[in-house]
Design a protein around this motif. Structure first.
Motif, PDB file in Angstrom:
ATOM      1  N   PHE A 172       0.511  14.260   8.019  1.00 49.80           N
ATOM      2  CA  PHE A 172       0.742  14.813   6.685  1.00 49.80           C
ATOM      3  C   PHE A 172       1.599  13.864   5.851  1.00 49.80           C
ATOM      4  N   ALA A 173       2.627  13.288   6.480  1.00 53.08           N
ATOM      5  CA  ALA A 173       3.463  12.311   5.781  1.00 53.08           C
ATOM      6  C   ALA A 173       2.648  11.075   5.403  1.00 53.08           C
ATOM      7  N   THR A 174       1.716  10.681   6.275  1.00 48.89           N
ATOM      8  CA  THR A 174       0.871   9.520   5.980  1.00 48.89           C
ATOM      9  C   THR A 174      -0.025   9.774   4.776  1.00 48.89           C
ATOM     10  N   LEU A 175      -0.616  10.954   4.712  1.00 44.47           N
ATOM     11  CA  LEU A 175      -1.476  11.281   3.572  1.00 44.47           C
ATOM     12  C   LEU A 175      -0.676  11.310   2.275  1.00 44.47           C
ATOM     13  N   SER A 176       0.540  11.859   2.331  1.00 45.39           N
ATOM     14  CA  SER A 176       1.386  11.861   1.138  1.00 45.39           C
ATOM     15  C   SER A 176       1.807  10.446   0.776  1.00 45.39           C
ATOM     16  N   PHE A 177       2.070   9.622   1.798  1.00 45.85           N
ATOM     17  CA  PHE A 177       2.434   8.226   1.560  1.00 45.85           C
ATOM     18  C   PHE A 177       1.311   7.494   0.829  1.00 45.85           C
ATOM     19  N   LEU A 178       0.074   7.830   1.176  1.00 48.49           N
ATOM     20  CA  LEU A 178      -1.083   7.176   0.556  1.00 48.49           C
ATOM     21  C   LEU A 178      -1.462   7.805  -0.783  1.00 48.49           C
ATOM     22  N   GLY A 179      -0.733   8.845  -1.184  1.00 52.18           N
ATOM     23  CA  GLY A 179      -0.992   9.482  -2.465  1.00 52.18           C
ATOM     24  C   GLY A 179      -2.053  10.561  -2.430  1.00 52.18           C
ATOM     25  N   LEU A 180      -2.430  11.015  -1.220  1.00 57.75           N
ATOM     26  CA  LEU A 180      -3.484  12.018  -1.087  1.00 57.75           C
ATOM     27  C   LEU A 180      -2.941  13.396  -0.735  1.00 57.75           C
ATOM     28  N   GLY A 181      -1.663  13.478  -0.420  1.00 58.71           N
ATOM     29  CA  GLY A 181      -1.059  14.762  -0.066  1.00 58.71           C
ATOM     30  C   GLY A 181      -0.255  15.311  -1.228  1.00 58.71           C
ATOM     31  N   ALA A 182       1.047  15.505  -0.984  1.00 60.48           N
ATOM     32  CA  ALA A 182       1.926  15.989  -2.043  1.00 60.48           C
ATOM     33  C   ALA A 182       1.966  14.993  -3.193  1.00 60.48           C
ATOM     34  N   GLN A 183       2.105  15.522  -4.386  1.00 63.77           N
ATOM     35  CA  GLN A 183       2.098  14.683  -5.580  1.00 63.77           C
ATOM     36  C   GLN A 183       3.474  14.724  -6.258  1.00 63.77           C
ATOM     37  N   PRO A 184       3.870  13.614  -6.937  1.00 61.98           N
ATOM     38  CA  PRO A 184       5.150  13.595  -7.652  1.00 61.98           C
ATOM     39  C   PRO A 184       5.205  14.737  -8.677  1.00 61.98           C
ATOM     40  N   PRO A 185       6.389  15.317  -8.901  1.00 65.60           N
ATOM     41  CA  PRO A 185       7.713  14.915  -8.395  1.00 65.60           C
ATOM     42  C   PRO A 185       8.140  15.663  -7.141  1.00 65.60           C
ATOM     43  N   ALA A 186       7.217  16.070  -6.302  1.00 66.59           N
ATOM     44  CA  ALA A 186       7.565  16.816  -5.090  1.00 66.59           C
ATOM     45  C   ALA A 186       8.497  15.987  -4.213  1.00 66.59           C
ATOM     46  N   SER A 187       9.297  16.682  -3.423  1.00 65.99           N
ATOM     47  CA  SER A 187      10.261  16.003  -2.553  1.00 65.99           C
ATOM     48  C   SER A 187       9.778  15.984  -1.102  1.00 65.99           C
ATOM     49  N   GLU A 188       8.475  15.920  -0.900  1.00 60.46           N
ATOM     50  CA  GLU A 188       7.917  15.836   0.458  1.00 60.46           C
ATOM     51  C   GLU A 188       8.335  14.511   1.086  1.00 60.46           C
ATOM     52  N   TRP A 189       8.615  14.522   2.389  1.00 59.80           N
ATOM     53  CA  TRP A 189       9.217  13.368   3.048  1.00 59.80           C
ATOM     54  C   TRP A 189       8.322  12.132   2.991  1.00 59.80           C
ATOM     55  N   GLY A 190       7.040  12.278   3.241  1.00 58.31           N
ATOM     56  CA  GLY A 190       6.142  11.129   3.179  1.00 58.31           C
ATOM     57  C   GLY A 190       6.055  10.546   1.778  1.00 58.31           C
ATOM     58  N   LEU A 191       6.071  11.407   0.781  1.00 63.91           N
ATOM     59  CA  LEU A 191       6.046  10.943  -0.600  1.00 63.91           C
ATOM     60  C   LEU A 191       7.341  10.220  -0.947  1.00 63.91           C
ATOM     61  N   MET A 192       8.467  10.709  -0.394  1.00 68.48           N
ATOM     62  CA  MET A 192       9.748  10.029  -0.616  1.00 68.48           C
ATOM     63  C   MET A 192       9.711   8.610  -0.050  1.00 68.48           C
ATOM     64  N   VAL A 193       9.116   8.451   1.133  1.00 65.92           N
ATOM     65  CA  VAL A 193       8.994   7.118   1.726  1.00 65.92           C
ATOM     66  C   VAL A 193       8.112   6.237   0.853  1.00 65.92           C
ATOM     67  N   SER A 194       7.017   6.799   0.344  1.00 64.60           N
ATOM     68  CA  SER A 194       6.102   6.029  -0.498  1.00 64.60           C
ATOM     69  C   SER A 194       6.790   5.547  -1.769  1.00 64.60           C
ATOM     70  N   GLU A 195       7.555   6.433  -2.393  1.00 64.49           N
ATOM     71  CA  GLU A 195       8.232   6.062  -3.628  1.00 64.49           C
ATOM     72  C   GLU A 195       9.347   5.051  -3.394  1.00 64.49           C
ATOM     73  N   ALA A 196       9.945   5.074  -2.191  1.00 66.81           N
ATOM     74  CA  ALA A 196      11.109   4.232  -1.919  1.00 66.81           C
ATOM     75  C   ALA A 196      10.744   2.854  -1.374  1.00 66.81           C
ATOM     76  N   ARG A 197       9.507   2.642  -0.954  1.00 66.07           N
ATOM     77  CA  ARG A 197       9.174   1.402  -0.258  1.00 66.07           C
ATOM     78  C   ARG A 197       9.359   0.165  -1.137  1.00 66.07           C
ATOM     79  N   ARG A 198       9.155   0.311  -2.428  1.00 62.41           N
ATOM     80  CA  ARG A 198       9.285  -0.862  -3.309  1.00 62.41           C
ATOM     81  C   ARG A 198      10.755  -1.225  -3.569  1.00 62.41           C
ATOM     82  N   TYR A 199      11.656  -0.325  -3.191  1.00 63.37           N
ATOM     83  CA  TYR A 199      13.088  -0.589  -3.390  1.00 63.37           C
ATOM     84  C   TYR A 199      13.804  -0.794  -2.059  1.00 63.37           C
ATOM     85  N   LEU A 200      13.042  -1.162  -1.025  1.00 62.82           N
ATOM     86  CA  LEU A 200      13.607  -1.278   0.318  1.00 62.82           C
ATOM     87  C   LEU A 200      14.771  -2.262   0.370  1.00 62.82           C
ATOM     88  N   HIS A 201      14.636  -3.422  -0.246  1.00 64.62           N
ATOM     89  CA  HIS A 201      15.676  -4.442  -0.183  1.00 64.62           C
ATOM     90  C   HIS A 201      16.844  -4.128  -1.120  1.00 64.62           C
TER      91      HIS A 201
END
Length: 276
Positions: A210-239
């Motif tokens: 479920f987190a993977t689907l949200s990470f790929l943009g197919l599960g929960a949609q912004p601005p939801a606070s689903e954990w996989g979506l949070m990882v997806s949104e944060a990946r570009r700010y990792l450094h």
């Protein structure tokens, strides 16, 4: 059942899993009340605030409190993973038991169909189903349930084949009981133990899928606070702000570990030959 629960608590993995699941249940139930901030409150002046007294787990790229989003997001991650696993288990269990009861050509046809579906990787099948049904958390849960059903059907059938040859099933057939009665009243109750163990393990996979689907943009949609979506949104700010991706990743990992440990503990607790 009480004795099995006691045996579960006597195992290290069982005790640890129960503790983690109690904590997870408390977060799911009381998460919004425990959240120190509104999870959708934007504060541009507090963008990328590091963990500290003001934000215990830091703030994300929009200044939203990570801890608050994590607590509220549990409600949109764990329950849907449980729902998907439950639906997949129910469907697969019924299919596997009916196939074992029918036997012969019907069993062969059902199992070959199941094998054909299982040839498609679970993630790919879920992606295809979500693409067909449309993006969204509920559609993702349905897709995961369908992806899990074939595996549960095969596990259930392997147990139901043994149950099918038991005397009480033969006696029900001799009495002239209908097929529905035999499947639901004689066979299904006796395949529960291995199905329960398999289900607890699959919950862990459902959480990650479920987190993977949200990470790929197919599960929960912004601005939801689903954990996989949070990882997806944060990946570009990792450094720039690693804490906004570490927190939801750790939450997903701990949830998967808790259900895996529960499955290991139940396997030992429900095994009457394991009395060590």
């Amino acid at each position: 059942m009480t004795e099995a629960f006691r045996r579960l608590l006597r195992t290290p993995q069982g005790a640890l899993s129960i503790a983690l699941l109690i904590l997870l249940a408390a977060v799911c139930v009381a998460g919004p009340a425990l959240a120190p901030y509104d999870p959708e409150q934007i504060d541009f002046l507090g963008r990328f605030s590091p963990p500290g007294a003001l934000h215990w787990l830091g703030a994300d790229q929009l200044g939203r409190d990570v801890l608050s989003r994590l607590l509220v997001g549990a409600r949109s991650t764990v329950p849907l993973a449980l729902l998907a696993t439950l639906l997949g288990t129910l469907g697969g269990t019924v299919i596997g038991t009916v196939s074992a009861y029918l036997g012969g050509r019907w069993d062969e046809a059902i199992m070959r169909t199941i094998d054909a579906v299982m040839a498609v990787p679970g993630l790919l099948l879920a992606l295809l189903l979500v693409s067909t049904l449309g993006n969204g958390s509920f559609n993702a849960a349905i897709a995961i349930a369908v992806a899990f059903a074939p595996g549960m059907a095969r596990v259930t059938r392997s147990v139901a084949l043994t149950v099918r040859n038991q005397d009480y099933v033969k006696a029900a057939i001799a009495r002239g009981e209908g097929g529905g009665w035999i499947v639901f009243r004689e066979m299904l109750p006796n395949v529960v133990a291995p199905v329960v163990i398999e289900t607890t393990i699959r919950v862990a996979f459902a959480v990650m899928l479920f987190a993977t689907l949200s990470f790929l943009g197919l599960g929960a949609q912004p601005p939801a606070s689903e954990w996989g979506l949070m990882v997806s949104e944060a990946r570009r700010y990792l450094h720039q702000a690693p804490w906004i991706i570490i927190a939801p990743s750790v939450a997903i990992g701990l949830t998967a570990i808790a259900f895996n440990l529960l499955g290991d503990g139940l396997r030992d607790a429900l095994n009457p030959r394991d009395e060590r």
